[in-house]
Design a protein around this motif. Structure first.
Motif, PDB file in Angstrom:
ATOM      1  N   GLY A 189       0.623  -1.116  -0.179  1.00 13.12           N
ATOM      2  CA  GLY A 189      -0.090   0.108  -0.112  1.00 13.12           C
ATOM      3  C   GLY A 189       0.919   1.382   0.058  1.00 13.12           C
ATOM      4  N   ARG A 190       1.914   1.374   0.765  1.00 12.83           N
ATOM      5  CA  ARG A 190       2.958   2.395   0.913  1.00 12.83           C
ATOM      6  C   ARG A 190       3.472   2.523  -0.426  1.00 12.83           C
ATOM      7  N   CYS A 191       4.021   1.582  -1.160  1.00 15.28           N
ATOM      8  CA  CYS A 191       4.475   1.547  -2.343  1.00 15.28           C
ATOM      9  C   CYS A 191       3.640   2.198  -3.433  1.00 15.28           C
ATOM     10  N   ALA A 192       2.437   1.680  -3.344  1.00 17.65           N
ATOM     11  CA  ALA A 192       1.276   2.033  -4.458  1.00 17.65           C
ATOM     12  C   ALA A 192       1.215   3.466  -4.209  1.00 17.65           C
ATOM     13  N   THR A 193       0.969   3.985  -2.843  1.00 13.45           N
ATOM     14  CA  THR A 193       0.920   5.378  -2.643  1.00 13.45           C
ATOM     15  C   THR A 193       1.941   6.291  -3.323  1.00 13.45           C
ATOM     16  N   TYR A 194       3.202   5.594  -3.385  1.00 16.53           N
ATOM     17  CA  TYR A 194       4.111   6.573  -3.765  1.00 16.53           C
ATOM     18  C   TYR A 194       4.145   6.546  -5.315  1.00 16.53           C
ATOM     19  N   ARG A 236       1.306   6.705  -6.947  1.00 19.38           N
ATOM     20  CA  ARG A 236       0.183   7.619  -7.206  1.00 19.38           C
ATOM     21  C   ARG A 236       0.462   8.769  -7.000  1.00 19.38           C
ATOM     22  N   GLN A 237       1.355   9.158  -6.179  1.00 23.49           N
ATOM     23  CA  GLN A 237       1.701  10.468  -5.722  1.00 23.49           C
ATOM     24  C   GLN A 237       2.752  10.974  -6.596  1.00 23.49           C
ATOM     25  N   GLN A 271       3.253  10.546 -10.217  1.00 21.48           N
ATOM     26  CA  GLN A 271       2.621  10.147 -11.577  1.00 21.48           C
ATOM     27  C   GLN A 271       3.466  10.783 -12.619  1.00 21.48           C
ATOM     28  N   VAL A 294      -3.631  -2.253  -2.169  1.00 21.15           N
ATOM     29  CA  VAL A 294      -3.382  -1.213  -3.111  1.00 21.15           C
ATOM     30  C   VAL A 294      -4.473  -0.133  -2.976  1.00 21.15           C
ATOM     31  N   TRP A 300      -2.703   5.050 -13.155  1.00 21.79           N
ATOM     32  CA  TRP A 300      -1.221   4.805 -12.522  1.00 21.79           C
ATOM     33  C   TRP A 300      -1.236   3.680 -12.276  1.00 21.79           C
ATOM     34  N   GLU A 301      -2.472   2.777 -11.998  1.00 17.75           N
ATOM     35  CA  GLU A 301      -2.077   1.238 -11.583  1.00 17.75           C
ATOM     36  C   GLU A 301      -1.389   0.635 -12.714  1.00 17.75           C
TER      37      GLU A 301
END
Length: 184
Positions: free
Chosen positions: A50-55, A57-58, A60, A88, A95-96
């Protein structure tokens, strides 16, 4: 302006890193492996994804991809994919597309053995000990498995792979998708 292509690698253990880092290095300039201290394992990957996916997403606007690698173990491909997508917060956002998920089933050693040429295997049996023994003898290695990943497959071999190791066939498609992102 040239993009500085980077890829984050989130994986359970050093054996997964030995296989996937060289694969990623063929397409990305820099590979960052998420530190596995003090322990790795499936729970580590599920906690950190989740943390890696947030990175991703932020950031892009940056050329950053993410490869998530988690063994199927007894859960299998579909259950692991569902768990990763839930962690995620998958919504189908653009972005996914920069996130690829590989689920070596049963373990990464299963894939390595197949990629090294052993064809009489399946995703239900445990091959860690056998792979390590063969690696000690020099008949199999992560390096040979990487070469096998990039070797062209005949239609017959591809069909056999899709039947016997559907998780590997899925992983190859995910890798190809991440590769396309790197080329864009």
């Amino acid at each position: 302006m040239l993009k500085k292509l980077r890829c984050l690698l989130l994986c359970e253990d050093i054996e997964q890193e030995r296989l996937f880092r060289p694969i990623l290095e063929r397409h990305f300039r820099r590979i960052y492996v998420e530190p596995r201290k003090p322990h790795g394992g499936a729970s580590f990957v599920l906690q950190r994804v989740g943390r890696c996916a947030t990175y991703i997403r932020q950031h892009q606007q940056e050329a950053v991809g993410l490869l998530v690698v988690i063994d199927g173990d007894t859960a299998g491909l579909q259950d692991r994919l569902a768990a990763i997508r839930a962690a995620v917060g998958s919504t189908g956002s653009p972005w996914e597309k920069r996130i690829a998920i590989c689920v070596p089933s049963r373990t990464v050693e299963t894939w390595e053995m197949w990629l090294c040429g052993l064809r009489e295997i399946n995703e239900r049996a445990e091959y860690k000990t056998i792979f390590r023994r063969e690696a000690e003898k020099g008949t199999m290695s992560s390096r040979k498995a990487v070469e096998g990943w990039f070797a062209s497959l005949s239609p017959e071999t591809q069909q056999i792979e899709e039947t016997r190791l559907p998780a590997l066939a899925h992983g190859r498609k995910e890798g190809a998708r991440l590769q396309q992102f790197a080329k864009a």
